[in-house]
Design a protein around this motif. Structure first.
Motif, PDB file in Angstrom:
ATOM      1  N   GLY A   1       7.112  18.764  -5.188  1.00  0.00           N
ATOM      2  CA  GLY A   1       7.585  17.407  -4.988  1.00  0.00           C
ATOM      3  C   GLY A   1       6.472  16.494  -4.509  1.00  0.00           C
ATOM      4  O   GLY A   1       5.674  16.853  -3.644  1.00  0.00           O
ATOM      5  N   VAL A   2       6.379  15.312  -5.094  1.00  0.00           N
ATOM      6  CA  VAL A   2       5.406  14.306  -4.700  1.00  0.00           C
ATOM      7  C   VAL A   2       6.161  13.165  -4.018  1.00  0.00           C
ATOM      8  O   VAL A   2       7.103  12.616  -4.603  1.00  0.00           O
ATOM      9  N   ILE A   3       5.769  12.833  -2.798  1.00  0.00           N
ATOM     10  CA  ILE A   3       6.409  11.729  -2.103  1.00  0.00           C
ATOM     11  C   ILE A   3       5.399  10.630  -1.868  1.00  0.00           C
ATOM     12  O   ILE A   3       4.255  10.877  -1.479  1.00  0.00           O
ATOM     13  N   ARG A   4       5.810   9.401  -2.186  1.00  0.00           N
ATOM     14  CA  ARG A   4       4.986   8.217  -1.950  1.00  0.00           C
ATOM     15  C   ARG A   4       5.755   7.266  -1.031  1.00  0.00           C
ATOM     16  O   ARG A   4       6.912   6.950  -1.293  1.00  0.00           O
TER      17      ARG A   4
ATOM     18  N   GLN B   1       9.404   1.898   1.715  1.00  0.00           N
ATOM     19  CA  GLN B   1      10.072   2.518   0.574  1.00  0.00           C
ATOM     20  C   GLN B   1       9.487   3.904   0.330  1.00  0.00           C
ATOM     21  O   GLN B   1       8.266   4.078   0.279  1.00  0.00           O
ATOM     22  N   ALA B   2      10.343   4.911   0.197  1.00  0.00           N
ATOM     23  CA  ALA B   2       9.917   6.288  -0.068  1.00  0.00           C
ATOM     24  C   ALA B   2      10.456   6.720  -1.424  1.00  0.00           C
ATOM     25  O   ALA B   2      11.660   6.608  -1.687  1.00  0.00           O
ATOM     26  N   VAL B   3       9.566   7.231  -2.289  1.00  0.00           N
ATOM     27  CA  VAL B   3       9.940   7.645  -3.643  1.00  0.00           C
ATOM     28  C   VAL B   3       9.474   9.083  -3.852  1.00  0.00           C
ATOM     29  O   VAL B   3       8.308   9.398  -3.627  1.00  0.00           O
ATOM     30  N   VAL B   4      10.402   9.949  -4.273  1.00  0.00           N
ATOM     31  CA  VAL B   4      10.086  11.355  -4.536  1.00  0.00           C
ATOM     32  C   VAL B   4      10.069  11.586  -6.041  1.00  0.00           C
ATOM     33  O   VAL B   4      10.994  11.181  -6.752  1.00  0.00           O
ATOM     34  N   SER B   5       9.007  12.238  -6.531  1.00  0.00           N
ATOM     35  CA  SER B   5       8.869  12.577  -7.950  1.00  0.00           C
ATOM     36  C   SER B   5       8.576  14.062  -8.083  1.00  0.00           C
ATOM     37  O   SER B   5       8.174  14.721  -7.127  1.00  0.00           O
ATOM     38  N   ASP B   6       8.789  14.566  -9.300  1.00  0.00           N
ATOM     39  CA  ASP B   6       8.414  15.938  -9.627  1.00  0.00           C
ATOM     40  C   ASP B   6       6.984  15.913 -10.170  1.00  0.00           C
ATOM     41  O   ASP B   6       6.642  15.065 -10.990  1.00  0.00           O
TER      42      ASP B   6
ATOM     43  N   LEU C   1       0.847  -1.182   0.000  1.00  0.00           N
ATOM     44  CA  LEU C   1       0.000   0.000   0.000  1.00  0.00           C
ATOM     45  C   LEU C   1       0.886   1.235   0.000  1.00  0.00           C
ATOM     46  O   LEU C   1       2.019   1.205   0.477  1.00  0.00           O
ATOM     47  N   TRP C   2       0.344   2.335  -0.546  1.00  0.00           N
ATOM     48  CA  TRP C   2       1.112   3.573  -0.642  1.00  0.00           C
ATOM     49  C   TRP C   2       0.331   4.742  -0.054  1.00  0.00           C
ATOM     50  O   TRP C   2      -0.890   4.813  -0.183  1.00  0.00           O
ATOM     51  N   TRP C   3       1.061   5.655   0.586  1.00  0.00           N
ATOM     52  CA  TRP C   3       0.522   6.922   1.072  1.00  0.00           C
ATOM     53  C   TRP C   3       1.301   8.049   0.398  1.00  0.00           C
ATOM     54  O   TRP C   3       2.510   7.946   0.206  1.00  0.00           O
ATOM     55  N   THR C   4       0.608   9.133   0.058  1.00  0.00           N
ATOM     56  CA  THR C   4       1.179  10.167  -0.801  1.00  0.00           C
ATOM     57  C   THR C   4       0.949  11.551  -0.228  1.00  0.00           C
ATOM     58  O   THR C   4      -0.064  11.815   0.410  1.00  0.00           O
ATOM     59  N   ASP C   5       1.909  12.460  -0.468  1.00  0.00           N
ATOM     60  CA  ASP C   5       1.706  13.878  -0.208  1.00  0.00           C
ATOM     61  C   ASP C   5       2.432  14.664  -1.291  1.00  0.00           C
ATOM     62  O   ASP C   5       3.392  14.178  -1.903  1.00  0.00           O
ATOM     63  N   VAL C   6       1.954  15.887  -1.526  1.00  0.00           N
ATOM     64  CA  VAL C   6       2.572  16.765  -2.516  1.00  0.00           C
ATOM     65  C   VAL C   6       2.883  18.094  -1.851  1.00  0.00           C
ATOM     66  O   VAL C   6       2.087  18.610  -1.066  1.00  0.00           O
ATOM     67  N   SER C   7       4.066  18.611  -2.131  1.00  0.00           N
ATOM     68  CA  SER C   7       4.493  19.878  -1.552  1.00  0.00           C
ATOM     69  C   SER C   7       4.010  21.020  -2.418  1.00  0.00           C
ATOM     70  O   SER C   7       4.215  21.038  -3.630  1.00  0.00           O
ATOM     71  N   VAL C   8       3.354  21.996  -1.779  1.00  0.00           N
ATOM     72  CA  VAL C   8       2.894  23.184  -2.500  1.00  0.00           C
ATOM     73  C   VAL C   8       3.484  24.442  -1.880  1.00  0.00           C
ATOM     74  O   VAL C   8       2.950  25.527  -2.010  1.00  0.00           O
ATOM     75  N   ALA C   9       4.615  24.288  -1.174  1.00  0.00           N
ATOM     76  CA  ALA C   9       5.251  25.426  -0.526  1.00  0.00           C
ATOM     77  C   ALA C   9       5.757  26.407  -1.586  1.00  0.00           C
ATOM     78  O   ALA C   9       6.443  26.002  -2.529  1.00  0.00           O
ATOM     79  N   PRO C  10       5.434  27.695  -1.465  1.00  0.00           N
ATOM     80  CA  PRO C  10       5.810  28.659  -2.508  1.00  0.00           C
ATOM     81  C   PRO C  10       7.307  28.875  -2.637  1.00  0.00           C
ATOM     82  O   PRO C  10       7.795  29.253  -3.703  1.00  0.00           O
TER      83      PRO C  10
END
Length: 329
Positions: free
Chosen positions: A197-200, A206-211, A182-191
């Motif tokens: 950045g999207v982290i899963r 396992q942690a994976v960061v995407s643009d 299973l995966w949990w996700t968050d996306v950074s919207v800091a100005p």
């Protein structure tokens, strides 16, 4: 949540925490109850609608939402004012997100095929996500006034814009070895950050960061030091720090809240140690020798204080705390 009624409380942060100077002269170290009320059912998900005194909750038993008035100067009672019906039946509840707009709206859904944007004042459905599958959701989050990320428990994410009827951009889950996770996700919207950045994070750690502009690619990844079982799907929280570049926090795997820095991560999988661990819930006085281990059920970053977080646990405790990065020799 075992009682017939469950409390809803609006708390004011301790004055000692908020004091800029002479903290030692401020004796008030406890939360103060500002408004309170009761819910007949459990509260599994809770969101405040920006710019209003409105609260939206879900009981985790269906896809329907409950609406609440937080009260004002003339009343200290939080009272229920209505409900919003979900699109499809659900035994795990709905995920909720509120756009950063002046109009009271709520994005909600239990599955990728049942996500809808609802106008709270009229109950009108403003948008529906057109997804090909009906995967259970782990989170919903806005990345702008109208664009949002719908994240599924299997790691698939959908990027959509409520202004258009165009099909959402779908990205498959990251590659993982072994059994399905299973995966949990968050996306950074800091100005202040150069990109979103999207982290899963998976149930195996396992942690994976995407643009956000290239969801299929991997910016960096790591294997976290987390307890991989037992845990509950709704207890795990992953959150980017709103005012600290490259830092995120994770909880729900144990009685700890862990903070990591992705600044030194690479594209190849590597082990990562937390910068800081809040263990206050794990050593709480309420935790007896024969009771079940305490698990952190939720946490959040303070929007204006970069190193301040709030966390809650299965024993009913609520903590507000600061953290400092350990000195390197």
């Amino acid at each position: 949540m075992s009682s017939s009624k469950n409390e809803l409380l609006e708390l004011r942060l301790p004055l000692k925490l908020l004091a800029d100077e002479n903290k030692g002269l401020c004796a008030e170290r406890d939360f103060k109850v500002v408004h309170g009320g009761f819910s007949e059912g459990p509260v599994r998900c809770l969101r405040h609608i920006p710019g209003t005194r409105c609260l939206v909750t879900n009981d985790g038993l269906s896809s329907d939402l409950q609406l609440w008035d937080l009260g004002g100067d003339d009343s200290d009672v939080i009272r229920r004012t209505g409900s919003v019906q979900g699109m499809s039946p659900s035994q795990t509840g709905s995920r909720i997100a509120a756009p950063p707009s002046t109009s009271p709206q709520v994005l909600h859904g239990a599955q990728s095929s049942s996500v809808q944007l609802t106008q709270l004042t009229t109950g009108q459905t403003l948008y529906r996500l057109e997804a090909d599958s009906a995967d259970p959701l782990s989170s919903l989050k806005f990345v702008s006034e109208t664009a949002f990320l719908a994240s599924c428990c299997n790691g698939t994410v959908y990027l959509a814009d409520a202004r258009t009827s165009a099909a959402p951009q779908a990205s498959p889950p990251p590659a993982s070895a072994g059994e399905p996770v299973l995966w949990w996700t968050d996306v950074s919207v800091a100005p202040q950050q150069s990109c979103c950045g999207v982290i899963r994070i998976s149930s195996s750690g396992q942690a994976v960061v995407s643009d956000l502009r290239n969801l299929g690619g991997t910016v960096c990844q790591a294997q976290l030091e987390v307890q991989t079982s037992p845990w509950k799907l709704e207890d795990v929280t992953v959150s980017w720090a709103p005012a600290l570049d490259s830092c995120f926090s994770a909880s729900g795997f144990s009685g700890l809240v862990q903070i990591y820095d992705t600044g030194g991560w690479r594209t190849e999988l590597q082990d990562a140690q937390p910068l800081f661990q809040h263990a206050g819930h794990a050593v709480s006085p309420q935790h007896g020798g024969d009771s079940a281990p305490t698990v952190v059920t939720s946490h959040a970053w303070h929007p204006e204080r970069p190193r301040t977080l709030l966390s809650a646990a299965s024993d009913g405790s609520v903590h507000v705390w600061d953290w400092v990065e350990p000195e390197t020799s």
